[in-house]
Motif scaffolding. Structure first.
Motif, mmCIF file in Angstrom:
data_model
loop_
_atom_site.group_PDB
_atom_site.id
_atom_site.type_symbol
_atom_site.label_atom_id
_atom_site.label_comp_id
_atom_site.label_asym_id
_atom_site.label_seq_id
_atom_site.Cartn_x
_atom_site.Cartn_y
_atom_site.Cartn_z
ATOM 1 N N THR A 91 0.879 -1.115 0.038
ATOM 2 C CA THR A 91 0.042 0.120 -0.117
ATOM 3 C C THR A 91 0.972 1.164 0.141
ATOM 4 O OG1 THR A 91 -1.851 -1.125 1.025
ATOM 5 C CG2 THR A 91 -1.939 1.116 1.176
ATOM 6 N N THR A 92 2.016 1.421 0.675
ATOM 7 C CA THR A 92 2.927 2.324 0.810
ATOM 8 C C THR A 92 3.395 2.758 -0.503
ATOM 9 O OG1 THR A 92 3.418 2.150 3.155
ATOM 10 C CG2 THR A 92 4.892 3.279 1.909
ATOM 11 N N MET A 93 3.804 1.517 -0.972
ATOM 12 C CA MET A 93 4.658 1.595 -2.496
ATOM 13 C C MET A 93 3.720 2.090 -3.513
ATOM 14 S SD MET A 93 7.950 1.053 -2.186
ATOM 15 C CE MET A 93 7.794 1.735 -0.746
ATOM 16 N N ALA A 94 2.474 1.756 -3.502
ATOM 17 C CA ALA A 94 1.327 2.033 -4.581
ATOM 18 C C ALA A 94 1.091 3.503 -4.257
ATOM 19 C CB ALA A 94 0.083 1.403 -4.250
ATOM 20 N N LEU A 95 1.125 4.091 -3.168
ATOM 21 C CA LEU A 95 0.509 5.383 -2.939
ATOM 22 C C LEU A 95 1.744 6.162 -3.239
ATOM 23 C CD1 LEU A 95 -1.132 5.388 0.651
ATOM 24 C CD2 LEU A 95 -2.128 6.160 -1.504
ATOM 25 N N THR A 96 3.029 5.885 -2.914
ATOM 26 C CA THR A 96 4.170 6.679 -3.258
ATOM 27 C C THR A 96 4.203 6.705 -4.686
ATOM 28 O OG1 THR A 96 5.213 5.723 -1.346
ATOM 29 C CG2 THR A 96 6.548 6.901 -3.125
ATOM 30 N N LEU A 97 4.236 5.715 -5.523
ATOM 31 C CA LEU A 97 4.145 5.407 -6.960
ATOM 32 C C LEU A 97 2.974 6.438 -7.487
ATOM 33 C CD1 LEU A 97 5.549 4.599 -9.600
ATOM 34 C CD2 LEU A 97 3.911 2.701 -9.433
ATOM 35 N N GLY A 98 1.844 6.318 -7.182
ATOM 36 C CA GLY A 98 0.708 7.283 -7.349
ATOM 37 C C GLY A 98 0.852 8.636 -7.424
ATOM 38 N N GLY A 99 1.530 9.092 -6.042
ATOM 39 C CA GLY A 99 1.857 10.492 -6.073
ATOM 40 C C GLY A 99 3.010 10.917 -6.576
ATOM 41 N N THR A 100 3.814 10.037 -6.912
ATOM 42 C CA THR A 100 4.992 10.547 -7.962
ATOM 43 C C THR A 100 4.385 10.892 -9.330
ATOM 44 O OG1 THR A 100 6.525 9.497 -6.511
ATOM 45 C CG2 THR A 100 7.303 9.913 -8.984
ATOM 46 N N ILE A 101 3.395 9.886 -9.717
ATOM 47 C CA ILE A 101 3.007 10.142 -10.988
ATOM 48 C C ILE A 101 1.959 11.178 -11.054
ATOM 49 C CG2 ILE A 101 1.324 8.986 -12.685
ATOM 50 C CD1 ILE A 101 2.606 6.278 -11.834
ATOM 51 N N TYR A 102 1.269 11.583 -10.064
ATOM 52 C CA TYR A 102 0.468 12.551 -9.870
ATOM 53 C C TYR A 102 1.198 14.022 -9.903
ATOM 54 C CZ TYR A 102 -2.934 15.989 -8.020
ATOM 55 O OH TYR A 102 -3.593 17.157 -8.191
ATOM 56 N N CYS A 103 2.420 13.872 -9.362
ATOM 57 C CA CYS A 103 3.192 15.193 -9.379
ATOM 58 C C CYS A 103 3.712 15.536 -10.516
ATOM 59 C CB CYS A 103 4.307 14.966 -8.260
ATOM 60 S SG CYS A 103 5.378 16.593 -7.884
ATOM 61 N N LEU A 104 4.309 14.482 -11.369
ATOM 62 C CA LEU A 104 4.897 14.515 -12.571
ATOM 63 C C LEU A 104 3.763 15.239 -13.532
ATOM 64 C CD1 LEU A 104 7.298 11.602 -12.907
ATOM 65 C CD2 LEU A 104 7.916 14.031 -12.318
ATOM 66 N N ILE A 105 2.578 14.719 -13.683
ATOM 67 C CA ILE A 105 1.616 14.975 -14.414
ATOM 68 C C ILE A 105 1.521 16.459 -14.211
ATOM 69 C CG2 ILE A 105 -0.710 15.012 -15.147
ATOM 70 C CD1 ILE A 105 -0.762 11.889 -14.888
ATOM 71 N N ALA A 106 1.328 16.877 -12.794
ATOM 72 C CA ALA A 106 0.999 18.233 -12.485
ATOM 73 C C ALA A 106 1.943 19.085 -12.992
ATOM 74 C CB ALA A 106 0.836 18.494 -10.910
ATOM 75 N N LEU A 107 3.186 18.646 -12.764
ATOM 76 C CA LEU A 107 4.342 19.530 -13.475
ATOM 77 C C LEU A 107 4.301 19.855 -14.945
ATOM 78 C CD1 LEU A 107 7.404 18.417 -11.073
ATOM 79 C CD2 LEU A 107 6.336 20.454 -11.097
ATOM 80 N N TYR A 108 4.000 18.547 -15.536
ATOM 81 C CA TYR A 108 3.882 18.887 -17.144
ATOM 82 C C TYR A 108 2.713 19.714 -17.366
ATOM 83 C CZ TYR A 108 2.641 17.566 -21.813
ATOM 84 O OH TYR A 108 2.543 17.624 -22.993
ATOM 85 N N MET A 109 1.508 19.634 -16.734
ATOM 86 C CA MET A 109 0.509 20.615 -17.022
ATOM 87 C C MET A 109 0.706 21.880 -16.598
ATOM 88 S SD MET A 109 -2.779 18.147 -15.904
ATOM 89 C CE MET A 109 -3.937 19.420 -15.968
ATOM 90 N N ALA A 110 1.584 22.234 -15.870
ATOM 91 C CA ALA A 110 1.737 23.724 -15.395
ATOM 92 C C ALA A 110 3.145 24.197 -16.145
ATOM 93 C CB ALA A 110 2.580 23.519 -13.809
ATOM 94 N N SER A 111 3.759 23.175 -16.748
ATOM 95 C CA SER A 111 4.739 23.659 -17.547
ATOM 96 C C SER A 111 4.223 24.193 -19.012
ATOM 97 C CB SER A 111 6.021 22.832 -17.732
ATOM 98 O OG SER A 111 5.432 21.597 -18.373
ATOM 99 N N GLN A 112 3.037 23.638 -19.396
ATOM 100 C CA GLN A 112 2.422 23.964 -20.545
ATOM 101 C C GLN A 112 1.696 25.323 -20.955
ATOM 102 O OE1 GLN A 112 2.989 22.214 -23.426
ATOM 103 N NE2 GLN A 112 4.500 20.983 -22.064
#
Length: 114
Positions: A89-110
């Motif tokens: 569960t910890t690993m899944a939440l960490t991976l999900g948070g990392t993906i969410y953060c990268l998507i948010a950074l990509y959307m903010a950079s466009q």
């Protein structure tokens, strides 16, 4: 030597120990009467016994043997299924948070199209 703050000279001045610990003439109030008993039954004083009362037996040696057993399992997975579920569960939440953060950074950079 003891010191206290002098209100008259606004400096530190030499003083007796009783004056230094009781500034501005305040003296501690010491009651000569015993305080009222709070509990209905008398409590046991710590000097009466050196044996400590606790709810159960000491399990530390057993747990040390269990966790130090050389069976190739990492320490954070020693207790079986609950540890595996918590780890996954910890690993899944960490991976999900990392993906969410990268998507948010990509959307903010466009740039936004108007």
């Amino acid at each position: 030597m003891y010191y206290k703050f002098s209100g008259f000279t606004q400096k530190l001045a030499g003083a007796w120990a009783s004056e230094a610990y009781s500034p501005q003439g305040l003296k501690p109030v010491v009651s000569t009467e015993a305080p009222p008993i709070i509990f209905a039954t008398p409590t046991k004083l710590t000097s009466d016994s050196t044996v400590y009362d606790y709810a159960g037996k000491n399990r530390v040696p057993e747990l040390q043997k269990f966790f130090q057993k050389a069976d190739g399992v990492p320490i954070y997975l020693k207790r079986g299924l609950p540890d595996q579920m918590l780890y996954r569960t910890t690993m899944a939440l960490t991976l999900g948070g990392t993906i969410y953060c990268l998507i948010a950074l990509y959307m903010a950079s466009q740039p936004k199209n108007k």
